[in-house]
Every structure is written in structure tokens, then in C-alpha cells.
Write a protein that holds these residues in place. Structure first.
Motif, PDB file in Angstrom:
ATOM      1  N   GLY A  42      27.139  45.184  58.721  1.00  0.00           N
ATOM      2  CA  GLY A  42      28.346  44.737  59.530  1.00  0.00           C
ATOM      3  C   GLY A  42      29.720  44.934  58.828  1.00  0.00           C
ATOM      4  O   GLY A  42      30.832  44.433  59.465  1.00  0.00           O
ATOM      5  N   LYS A  43      29.599  45.200  57.492  1.00  0.00           N
ATOM      6  CA  LYS A  43      31.004  45.479  56.903  1.00  0.00           C
ATOM      7  C   LYS A  43      31.098  46.824  56.401  1.00  0.00           C
ATOM      8  O   LYS A  43      30.370  47.909  56.438  1.00  0.00           O
ATOM      9  N   GLN A  44      32.474  46.960  55.995  1.00  0.00           N
ATOM     10  CA  GLN A  44      32.900  48.249  55.465  1.00  0.00           C
ATOM     11  C   GLN A  44      32.333  48.611  54.143  1.00  0.00           C
ATOM     12  O   GLN A  44      32.158  47.446  53.394  1.00  0.00           O
ATOM     13  N   ARG A  45      32.242  49.904  53.861  1.00  0.00           N
ATOM     14  CA  ARG A  45      31.790  50.208  52.360  1.00  0.00           C
ATOM     15  C   ARG A  45      33.081  49.890  51.543  1.00  0.00           C
ATOM     16  O   ARG A  45      34.362  50.353  51.943  1.00  0.00           O
ATOM     17  N   GLU A  46      32.679  49.317  50.515  1.00  0.00           N
ATOM     18  CA  GLU A  46      33.835  48.856  49.374  1.00  0.00           C
ATOM     19  C   GLU A  46      33.515  49.379  48.047  1.00  0.00           C
ATOM     20  O   GLU A  46      32.449  49.664  47.743  1.00  0.00           O
ATOM     21  N   LEU A  47      34.638  49.566  47.392  1.00  0.00           N
ATOM     22  CA  LEU A  47      34.431  49.709  46.043  1.00  0.00           C
ATOM     23  C   LEU A  47      34.166  48.582  45.194  1.00  0.00           C
ATOM     24  O   LEU A  47      34.475  47.603  45.226  1.00  0.00           O
ATOM     25  N   VAL A  48      32.947  49.133  44.379  1.00  0.00           N
ATOM     26  CA  VAL A  48      32.648  48.070  43.255  1.00  0.00           C
ATOM     27  C   VAL A  48      33.106  48.263  42.160  1.00  0.00           C
ATOM     28  O   VAL A  48      33.818  47.418  41.495  1.00  0.00           O
ATOM     29  N   ALA A  49      32.814  49.475  41.403  1.00  0.00           N
ATOM     30  CA  ALA A  49      33.368  49.990  40.149  1.00  0.00           C
ATOM     31  C   ALA A  49      33.269  51.405  39.987  1.00  0.00           C
ATOM     32  O   ALA A  49      32.699  51.962  40.693  1.00  0.00           O
ATOM     33  N   VAL A  50      34.572  51.995  39.105  1.00  0.00           N
ATOM     34  CA  VAL A  50      34.617  53.388  38.943  1.00  0.00           C
ATOM     35  C   VAL A  50      35.020  53.510  37.508  1.00  0.00           C
ATOM     36  O   VAL A  50      35.550  52.720  36.901  1.00  0.00           O
ATOM     37  N   ILE A  51      34.627  54.646  36.881  1.00  0.00           N
ATOM     38  CA  ILE A  51      34.853  55.181  35.797  1.00  0.00           C
ATOM     39  C   ILE A  51      35.051  56.560  35.478  1.00  0.00           C
ATOM     40  O   ILE A  51      34.484  57.400  36.215  1.00  0.00           O
ATOM     41  N   THR A  52      36.248  56.722  34.910  1.00  0.00           N
ATOM     42  CA  THR A  52      36.723  58.246  34.705  1.00  0.00           C
ATOM     43  C   THR A  52      35.895  58.913  33.494  1.00  0.00           C
ATOM     44  O   THR A  52      35.143  58.093  32.700  1.00  0.00           O
ATOM     45  N   SER A  53      36.058  60.022  33.358  1.00  0.00           N
ATOM     46  CA  SER A  53      35.199  60.860  32.464  1.00  0.00           C
ATOM     47  C   SER A  53      35.805  60.483  31.118  1.00  0.00           C
ATOM     48  O   SER A  53      35.296  60.412  30.062  1.00  0.00           O
ATOM     49  N   GLY A  54      37.150  60.009  30.803  1.00  0.00           N
ATOM     50  CA  GLY A  54      37.822  59.399  29.897  1.00  0.00           C
ATOM     51  C   GLY A  54      37.105  58.184  29.440  1.00  0.00           C
ATOM     52  O   GLY A  54      37.822  57.478  28.361  1.00  0.00           O
ATOM     53  N   GLY A  55      36.586  57.395  30.206  1.00  0.00           N
ATOM     54  CA  GLY A  55      36.212  55.937  30.107  1.00  0.00           C
ATOM     55  C   GLY A  55      36.913  54.981  30.648  1.00  0.00           C
ATOM     56  O   GLY A  55      36.684  53.786  30.383  1.00  0.00           O
ATOM     57  N   ASN A  56      38.083  55.269  31.460  1.00  0.00           N
ATOM     58  CA  ASN A  56      38.928  54.222  32.033  1.00  0.00           C
ATOM     59  C   ASN A  56      38.108  53.582  33.264  1.00  0.00           C
ATOM     60  O   ASN A  56      37.294  54.587  33.727  1.00  0.00           O
ATOM     61  N   THR A  57      38.179  52.343  33.350  1.00  0.00           N
ATOM     62  CA  THR A  57      37.381  51.804  34.385  1.00  0.00           C
ATOM     63  C   THR A  57      38.178  50.786  35.579  1.00  0.00           C
ATOM     64  O   THR A  57      39.364  50.432  34.956  1.00  0.00           O
ATOM     65  N   ASN A  58      37.605  50.509  36.704  1.00  0.00           N
ATOM     66  CA  ASN A  58      38.297  49.728  37.562  1.00  0.00           C
ATOM     67  C   ASN A  58      37.322  49.010  38.547  1.00  0.00           C
ATOM     68  O   ASN A  58      36.348  49.702  38.819  1.00  0.00           O
ATOM     69  N   TYR A  59      37.445  47.737  38.528  1.00  0.00           N
ATOM     70  CA  TYR A  59      36.494  46.822  39.155  1.00  0.00           C
ATOM     71  C   TYR A  59      36.859  46.068  40.517  1.00  0.00           C
ATOM     72  O   TYR A  59      38.263  45.941  40.353  1.00  0.00           O
ATOM     73  N   ALA A  60      36.319  45.824  41.376  1.00  0.00           N
ATOM     74  CA  ALA A  60      36.676  45.095  42.398  1.00  0.00           C
ATOM     75  C   ALA A  60      36.854  43.467  41.853  1.00  0.00           C
ATOM     76  O   ALA A  60      35.896  43.208  41.066  1.00  0.00           O
ATOM     77  N   ASP A  61      37.682  42.825  42.466  1.00  0.00           N
ATOM     78  CA  ASP A  61      37.882  41.568  41.830  1.00  0.00           C
ATOM     79  C   ASP A  61      36.816  40.653  41.942  1.00  0.00           C
ATOM     80  O   ASP A  61      36.354  40.046  40.930  1.00  0.00           O
ATOM     81  N   SER A  62      35.881  40.826  42.971  1.00  0.00           N
ATOM     82  CA  SER A  62      34.494  40.162  43.273  1.00  0.00           C
ATOM     83  C   SER A  62      33.729  40.165  42.109  1.00  0.00           C
ATOM     84  O   SER A  62      32.664  39.449  42.051  1.00  0.00           O
ATOM     85  N   VAL A  63      33.864  41.317  41.568  1.00  0.00           N
ATOM     86  CA  VAL A  63      32.770  41.874  40.424  1.00  0.00           C
ATOM     87  C   VAL A  63      33.191  41.623  38.787  1.00  0.00           C
ATOM     88  O   VAL A  63      32.248  41.886  38.034  1.00  0.00           O
ATOM     89  N   LYS A  64      34.575  41.343  38.813  1.00  0.00           N
ATOM     90  CA  LYS A  64      35.027  41.274  37.484  1.00  0.00           C
ATOM     91  C   LYS A  64      34.381  40.293  36.594  1.00  0.00           C
ATOM     92  O   LYS A  64      34.352  39.136  36.919  1.00  0.00           O
ATOM     93  N   GLY A  65      34.030  40.816  35.270  1.00  0.00           N
ATOM     94  CA  GLY A  65      33.266  39.733  34.360  1.00  0.00           C
ATOM     95  C   GLY A  65      31.952  39.513  34.786  1.00  0.00           C
ATOM     96  O   GLY A  65      31.282  38.893  33.785  1.00  0.00           O
ATOM     97  N   ARG A  66      31.407  40.006  35.739  1.00  0.00           N
ATOM     98  CA  ARG A  66      29.954  40.066  36.090  1.00  0.00           C
ATOM     99  C   ARG A  66      29.254  41.423  35.883  1.00  0.00           C
ATOM    100  O   ARG A  66      28.206  41.568  35.453  1.00  0.00           O
ATOM    101  N   PHE A  67      29.996  42.435  36.313  1.00  0.00           N
ATOM    102  CA  PHE A  67      29.209  43.778  36.505  1.00  0.00           C
ATOM    103  C   PHE A  67      30.235  44.596  35.221  1.00  0.00           C
ATOM    104  O   PHE A  67      31.319  44.584  35.180  1.00  0.00           O
ATOM    105  N   THR A  68      29.398  45.855  34.930  1.00  0.00           N
ATOM    106  CA  THR A  68      29.718  46.704  33.924  1.00  0.00           C
ATOM    107  C   THR A  68      29.199  47.821  34.220  1.00  0.00           C
ATOM    108  O   THR A  68      28.085  48.121  34.320  1.00  0.00           O
TER     109      THR A  68
END
Length: 122
Positions: A42-68
Motif C-alpha cells: 500500500g505504499k510507494q517504493r522508497e529509497l533506502v540507501a545508495v552508493i556510488t562507484s566512488g564510495g559516496n553513500t546516501n541513506y533515508a533518514d529512517s535508516v541512518k545509524g542502523r543500516f550500512t
């Protein structure tokens, strides 16, 4: 053709951990970014985390500090270590590869895996 195959989902109690794996295969020249998205019923697909080839990462606020998120560029594989899981993390998790260069093709393409279910019980 490029395929993404995920594994590692399952059922876990709240507070537990899971590790997701996604391997990209095919005639791949390079992958700009790899990431994980999730979609609960019942919900839309959302970003959890992404990593570039250079190692830069981005996380959803809801998973920061818990997911790597991490990545092995040589193996075209991306991992998601999920700790301190909560019931609200329950969803189908999808692997995504962005701006993929493929042998013999002129453009960059995006690919999705079939998804792996993560269920967190209370």
C-alpha cells in the motif's frame, strides 16, 4: 542483458539483523551507482540507501545509524547490513543499478532486481 539477483531477506524479530546481497551479472562495463529501495504494501517504493562507484553513500533518514550499504566494484555486488530492525522496516527490498554501461550498447541503463522480502516481527 544485465540481471540483478538479490538474496538475504527473511523473517527476523525486532532488534535483530539481516544482510542483503545483490549481484549484477551480464556484459557490464561499469555501474555508476547501486542501491536498495523498499516497498511496503500500500505504499510507494522508497529509497533506502545508495552508493556510488566512488564510495559516496546516501541513506533515508529512517535508516541512518542502523543500516550500512557497501559495494564490491570488482564483483558488481552491493550489500545492505541492516541492524536494529524495526517492524516498520518490513517490506520488499529491491536492488537497483543506475547508469549501467553495457558492452555493445551506446547508452546507460537502469536495472532492477526482482526483490527480496524482509519481515520484522514484534
Amino acid at each position: 542483458q544485465v540481471q540483478l539477483v538479490e538474496s538475504g531477506g527473511g523473517l527476523v524479530q525486532a532488534g535483530g539483523s539481516l544482510r542483503l546481497y545483490c549481484a549484477a551479472s551480464g556484459s557490464i562495463v561499469s555501474i555508476n551507482a547501486m542501491g536498495w529501495y523498499r516497498q511496503a504494501p500500500g505504499k510507494q517504493r522508497e529509497l533506502v540507501a545508495v552508493i556510488t562507484s566512488g564510495g559516496n553513500t546516501n541513506y533515508a533518514d529512517s535508516v541512518k545509524g542502523r543500516f550500512t550499504i557497501s559495494r564490491d566494484n570488482a564483483k558488481n555486488t552491493v550489500y545492505l547490513q541492516m541492524n536494529s530492525l524495526k517492524t516498520e522496516d518490513t517490506a520488499a527490498y529491491y536492488c537497483n543499478a543506475q547508469r549501467v554501461r553495457v558492452v555493445g550498447l551506446p547508452y546507460e541503463y537502469n536495472y532492477w532486481g526482482q526483490g527480496t522480502q524482509v519481515t520484522v516481527s514484534s
